[in-house]
Design a protein around this motif. Structure first.
Motif, PDB file in Angstrom:
ATOM      1  N   LYS A 448       0.831  -1.208   0.000  1.00 45.50           N
ATOM      2  CA  LYS A 448       0.000   0.000   0.000  1.00 45.50           C
ATOM      3  C   LYS A 448       0.866   1.259   0.000  1.00 45.50           C
ATOM      4  O   LYS A 448       0.633   2.181  -0.772  1.00 45.50           O
ATOM      5  CB  LYS A 448      -0.899  -0.017   1.246  1.00 45.50           C
ATOM      6  CG  LYS A 448      -1.891   1.115   1.305  1.00 45.50           C
ATOM      7  CD  LYS A 448      -2.921   0.889   2.403  1.00 45.50           C
ATOM      8  CE  LYS A 448      -4.058   1.888   2.278  1.00 45.50           C
ATOM      9  NZ  LYS A 448      -5.145   1.635   3.252  1.00 45.50           N
ATOM     10  N   VAL A 450       4.088   1.679  -0.755  1.00 44.20           N
ATOM     11  CA  VAL A 450       5.050   1.943  -1.836  1.00 44.20           C
ATOM     12  C   VAL A 450       4.434   2.918  -2.842  1.00 44.20           C
ATOM     13  O   VAL A 450       5.125   3.490  -3.676  1.00 44.20           O
ATOM     14  CB  VAL A 450       5.512   0.657  -2.584  1.00 44.20           C
ATOM     15  CG1 VAL A 450       6.196  -0.307  -1.622  1.00 44.20           C
ATOM     16  CG2 VAL A 450       4.386  -0.013  -3.341  1.00 44.20           C
ATOM     17  N   GLN A 451       3.126   3.126  -2.727  1.00 47.09           N
ATOM     18  CA  GLN A 451       2.450   4.075  -3.631  1.00 47.09           C
ATOM     19  C   GLN A 451       2.363   5.484  -3.056  1.00 47.09           C
ATOM     20  O   GLN A 451       1.745   6.355  -3.662  1.00 47.09           O
ATOM     21  CB  GLN A 451       1.029   3.597  -3.902  1.00 47.09           C
ATOM     22  CG  GLN A 451       0.944   2.200  -4.482  1.00 47.09           C
ATOM     23  CD  GLN A 451      -0.484   1.682  -4.416  1.00 47.09           C
ATOM     24  OE1 GLN A 451      -1.350   2.172  -5.117  1.00 47.09           O
ATOM     25  NE2 GLN A 451      -0.728   0.717  -3.548  1.00 47.09           N
ATOM     26  N   SER A 452       2.930   5.708  -1.875  1.00 43.41           N
ATOM     27  CA  SER A 452       2.852   7.040  -1.258  1.00 43.41           C
ATOM     28  C   SER A 452       3.264   8.126  -2.251  1.00 43.41           C
ATOM     29  O   SER A 452       4.335   8.041  -2.855  1.00 43.41           O
ATOM     30  CB  SER A 452       3.783   7.119  -0.040  1.00 43.41           C
ATOM     31  OG  SER A 452       3.314   6.317   0.995  1.00 43.41           O
ATOM     32  N   TRP A 453       2.429   9.133  -2.373  1.00 46.21           N
ATOM     33  CA  TRP A 453       2.731  10.286  -3.251  1.00 46.21           C
ATOM     34  C   TRP A 453       3.491  11.300  -2.395  1.00 46.21           C
ATOM     35  O   TRP A 453       2.899  12.174  -1.783  1.00 46.21           O
ATOM     36  CB  TRP A 453       1.425  10.873  -3.771  1.00 46.21           C
ATOM     37  CG  TRP A 453       1.542  11.835  -4.925  1.00 46.21           C
ATOM     38  CD1 TRP A 453       1.467  11.531  -6.255  1.00 46.21           C
ATOM     39  CD2 TRP A 453       1.711  13.275  -4.867  1.00 46.21           C
ATOM     40  NE1 TRP A 453       1.586  12.680  -7.004  1.00 46.21           N
ATOM     41  CE2 TRP A 453       1.735  13.756  -6.192  1.00 46.21           C
ATOM     42  CE3 TRP A 453       1.847  14.186  -3.820  1.00 46.21           C
ATOM     43  CZ2 TRP A 453       1.883  15.119  -6.494  1.00 46.21           C
ATOM     44  CZ3 TRP A 453       2.006  15.544  -4.129  1.00 46.21           C
ATOM     45  CH2 TRP A 453       2.023  15.999  -5.456  1.00 46.21           C
ATOM     46  N   LEU A 454       4.800  11.089  -2.327  1.00 50.52           N
ATOM     47  CA  LEU A 454       5.617  11.942  -1.453  1.00 50.52           C
ATOM     48  C   LEU A 454       5.989  13.216  -2.207  1.00 50.52           C
ATOM     49  O   LEU A 454       6.659  13.160  -3.238  1.00 50.52           O
ATOM     50  CB  LEU A 454       6.878  11.191  -1.016  1.00 50.52           C
ATOM     51  CG  LEU A 454       6.613   9.922  -0.188  1.00 50.52           C
ATOM     52  CD1 LEU A 454       7.915   9.170   0.070  1.00 50.52           C
ATOM     53  CD2 LEU A 454       5.935  10.256   1.129  1.00 50.52           C
ATOM     54  N   VAL A 456       8.110  15.637  -2.031  1.00 51.42           N
ATOM     55  CA  VAL A 456       9.507  15.934  -2.391  1.00 51.42           C
ATOM     56  C   VAL A 456       9.944  15.070  -3.575  1.00 51.42           C
ATOM     57  O   VAL A 456      10.568  15.548  -4.531  1.00 51.42           O
ATOM     58  CB  VAL A 456      10.429  15.702  -1.168  1.00 51.42           C
ATOM     59  CG1 VAL A 456      11.889  15.703  -1.583  1.00 51.42           C
ATOM     60  CG2 VAL A 456      10.162  16.775  -0.114  1.00 51.42           C
ATOM     61  N   HIS A 457       9.585  13.807  -3.531  1.00 53.79           N
ATOM     62  CA  HIS A 457       9.985  12.909  -4.615  1.00 53.79           C
ATOM     63  C   HIS A 457       9.238  13.253  -5.907  1.00 53.79           C
ATOM     64  O   HIS A 457       9.787  13.153  -7.010  1.00 53.79           O
ATOM     65  CB  HIS A 457       9.708  11.460  -4.211  1.00 53.79           C
ATOM     66  CG  HIS A 457      10.534  11.009  -3.046  1.00 53.79           C
ATOM     67  ND1 HIS A 457      10.467   9.741  -2.526  1.00 53.79           N
ATOM     68  CD2 HIS A 457      11.459  11.665  -2.287  1.00 53.79           C
ATOM     69  CE1 HIS A 457      11.302   9.635  -1.495  1.00 53.79           C
ATOM     70  NE2 HIS A 457      11.911  10.788  -1.331  1.00 53.79           N
ATOM     71  N   GLN A 461      10.815  14.180  -9.453  1.00 53.31           N
ATOM     72  CA  GLN A 461      10.492  13.425 -10.665  1.00 53.31           C
ATOM     73  C   GLN A 461       9.973  14.345 -11.774  1.00 53.31           C
ATOM     74  O   GLN A 461       9.693  13.907 -12.882  1.00 53.31           O
ATOM     75  CB  GLN A 461       9.436  12.354 -10.351  1.00 53.31           C
ATOM     76  CG  GLN A 461       9.994  11.188  -9.543  1.00 53.31           C
ATOM     77  CD  GLN A 461       8.937  10.155  -9.188  1.00 53.31           C
ATOM     78  OE1 GLN A 461       7.975   9.960  -9.915  1.00 53.31           O
ATOM     79  NE2 GLN A 461       9.111   9.494  -8.058  1.00 53.31           N
ATOM     80  N   ASN A 463       7.099  16.102 -11.580  1.00 54.79           N
ATOM     81  CA  ASN A 463       5.640  16.032 -11.704  1.00 54.79           C
ATOM     82  C   ASN A 463       4.905  17.221 -11.090  1.00 54.79           C
ATOM     83  O   ASN A 463       3.681  17.210 -11.057  1.00 54.79           O
ATOM     84  CB  ASN A 463       5.121  14.737 -11.046  1.00 54.79           C
ATOM     85  CG  ASN A 463       5.676  13.509 -11.731  1.00 54.79           C
ATOM     86  OD1 ASN A 463       6.014  13.554 -12.917  1.00 54.79           O
ATOM     87  ND2 ASN A 463       5.789  12.402 -11.003  1.00 54.79           N
TER      88      ASN A 463
END
Lengths: 517, 119
Positions: A448, A450-454, A456-457, A461, A463
């Motif tokens: 669940k 690993v899908q975190s919409w972080l 900073v990342h 990326q 986005n």
């Protein structure tokens, strides 16, 4: 055929029974588990849904009547507020920043709660549970609306409130409350009601609504006090209802106890992490303080929460795992949180500042073991730097916790000078956490998170820039591009309170040019 | 099953290295200097020399701290995921064994933040 003359009017209890029992039926064209497909996979066993009772036995006619009366009162006061220039009556323009935090971070959750309860109001097998959830869904929609309407008066005069719905899905710190609710919404219906009824209605309502509304009262914001009152009777119903739901689940099957315990462990911690924002609101953002975060935690967390868990002990439920750690952190939480927003004040959509001398003394008195030793020197250094025209801003994005999505500013429970780092490996990738409890939550359901919409990342990326923006052009300013993507009014919504448009306007409206207008 | 779910539940991680356009994430923390509230996150190419972090990146990030000008990189203590670690400044990030989303911290002995309060 002649109509039979109707018998005497039904009493409240009979009407409630018809609503919650008489209108339900066992399906025959399709098996029940296909009509209600979500209530079995979580492992919760319910043997008799009729055991579930709404403690208030509210019928729809009574519900509309009560709510209608509350609306009339609220809107009369909001009208009076607008006509009497209520926006001028607050203690200080710094106060408005708590409203910004509220409309940005909390009101969208009310709306999500509306959606979530509408969903489980369809999915539960038991009629009475469905009816209660449907009513709560309408309540939550009402809360979202009344908050928007109350705050809209301030939005006419102050910055930082204009695009809150847009911000909720994008802005870095708002991913904390957003991901909290998305986590619950994407769980099964039983986890959702336990999560929201317990973590949102019980833990958060006590520690969020009470401080916010008392803070509003202390600081002359009668409009917010009124929507607080208007929501408060609903909130008490939700809290009672939430406890009923938890007790009902626990009573139905002994196998439900460990599942509920795990949810209480998880959702206590998730809720507590969201409260980080409230802690700094109480200690740093209210110009006139109500009580310290530490005092609030002792009363509403340790005492009231402790009583709740004593009550649940007979079902075999113990206090949540993070309980002791939350008490250890009460001396540090608000200082560390406000320091973080001070660091990233260029990218926050409300203003930040260093506490005044009087406020620093208040903090010393409330936090005798920690403030002077650890935090006062930091704020004094920043104050000095600002006086020299070098207001400190941290220009590099922080590392975030994968679970709660808060920057990794929390310190070790045993050492407030060391950042608490935790990590897990999953399918060849590393994941980082701010605490043992956030790590536990991830480790139980890694697929669940690993899908975190972080945020900073996502920024790294590429986005979080507007369409057509080219990050490879020379002189590209990524912070500015991200703030454009957020729809920030650059220079008005963000940066220090000192020198802000809010500060200048407030001074001007009060005939005082000291604000530097 | 790695998530309580109604059916098969497998998803691509949002932060896999392929999504970072040729870069990898590296987190860096400065011990005992909590004026910088949290460790910092950076997207770096794996081939970037480690030395470039010290000479070109960190001064812009940490330079506002009064201690930073006194940092002596030859005596700095490094940690990777919390355990003692010895980078070769002349080698690249990848050659130093740093992978995507690795976390390193450095301690600067003798420098303990504003008034020695770890701020």
């Amino acid at each position: 055929m002649d109509m039979e003359a109707s018998k005497k009017k039904l009493g409240l209890k009979e009407r409630y029974n018809h609503l919650t029992r008489g209108l339900g039926w066992e399906t025959t064209y399709q098996p029940m588990e296909k009509v209600f497909p979500y209530t079995r996979y979580e492992g919760i066993k319910i043997h008799d849904w009729d055991k579930w009772e709404d403690p208030f036995r509210l019928t729809m006619d009574a519900y509309w009547k009560y709510q209608g009366e509350k609306e009339k009162k609220l809107y009369a006061i909001i009208d009076a507020f607008a006509q009497n220039n209520g926006h001028l009556g607050v203690s200080d323009a710094r106060y408005i920043n708590t409203l910004k935090l509220f409309i940005q971070g909390v009101s969208p959750l009310e709306y999500m709660a509306h959606r979530g309860f509408a969903h489980v109001g369809r999915q539960f097998d038991g009629v009475s549970a469905r009816i209660a959830c449907q009513m709560q869904s309408v309540d939550e929609l009402r809360h979202a609306q009344t908050q928007m309407h109350t705050v809209s008066n301030y939005n006419k005069y102050y910055n930082g409130m204009h695009s809150w719905r847009h911000w909720h899905d994008r802005v870095w710190y708002l991913s904390v409350p957003k991901s909290f609710f998305d986590d619950a919404m994407s769980a099964g219906p039983f986890e959702f009601v336990v999560a929201i009824s317990f973590a949102f209605e019980y833990v958060l309502t006590n520690l969020l609504f009470v401080p916010f509304m008392s803070g509003a009262a202390y600081n002359g914001d009668m409009a917010t006090v009124t929507f607080g009152f208007s929501a408060q009777s609903d909130e008490s119903r939700h809290m009672t209802l939430g406890l009923e739901i938890i007790k009902f689940i626990l009573e139905q099957d002994p196998g439900n106890v460990p599942i509920v315990q795990r949810w209480l462990d998880k959702w206590f911690w998730r809720g507590y992490k969201v409260l980080t924002l409230v802690s700094m609101m109480m200690d740093y953002m209210l110009p006139k303080k109500v009580m310290s975060w530490k005092e609030a935690w002792e009363i509403y967390g340790e005492q009231n929460g402790g009583a709740l868990f004593n009550d649940l002990a007979r079902y075999g439920i113990r206090k949540p795992k993070g309980w002791e750690q939350a008490s250890i952190e009460k001396d540090h939480l608000s200082h560390q949180a406000w320091s973080t927003f001070y660091n990233y004040g260029a990218a926050a959509l409300f203003h930040t500042w260093t506490p005044t001398d009087g406020e620093k003394d208040w903090l010393s008195a409330k936090y005798p073991d920690t403030f002077d030793k650890l935090y006062r020197p930091r704020f004094e250094h920043w104050e000095q730097q600002a006086k020299e025209g070098k207001r400190f801003y941290n220009g590099t994005l922080p590392m975030l916790c994968t679970t709660c999505q808060i920057p990794m500013f929390f310190t070790e429970p045993t050492d407030p000078t060391k950042i608490c780092y935790r990590e897990s490996d999953y399918k060849g990738d590393k994941y980082h956490f701010c605490s043992d409890h956030c790590k536990d939550i991830f480790d139980y359901e890694p697929e669940k998170y690993v899908q975190s919409w972080l945020p900073v990342h996502q920024i790294y990326q590429g986005n979080c820039f507007n369409p057509g923006v080219d990050p490879t052009v020379p002189g590209f300013d990524p912070l500015r591009a991200v703030l454009d993507y957020y729809h920030t009014n650059f220079g008005r919504d963000n940066f220090d309170f000192e020198g802000s448009e809010d500060q200048k306007n407030f001074a001007r409206w009060h005939g005082d040019d000291a604000g530097g207008a | 099953m790695a998530t309580v779910a109604i059916s098969t539940y497998v998803f691509e991680p949002k932060d896999k290295v392929e999504n970072f356009r040729g870069k990898q994430l590296l987190y860096i923390g400065w011990e005992d200097h909590l004026m910088y509230c949290a460790p910092l996150a950076f997207p770096f190419p794996g081939a970037m020399p480690f030395k470039a972090i010290l000479e070109q990146v960190l001064p812009g990030c940490y330079g506002a701290h009064p201690d930073f000008a006194r940092v002596d990189w030859s005596t700095v203590e490094w940690f990777k995921s919390g355990t003692s670690w010895h980078p070769d400044y002349d080698k690249s990030i990848a050659e130093n064994g740093l992978g995507h989303k690795d976390v390193i911290r450095f301690r600067t002995p003798g420098l303990n933040g504003i008034n020695g309060t770890c701020s």
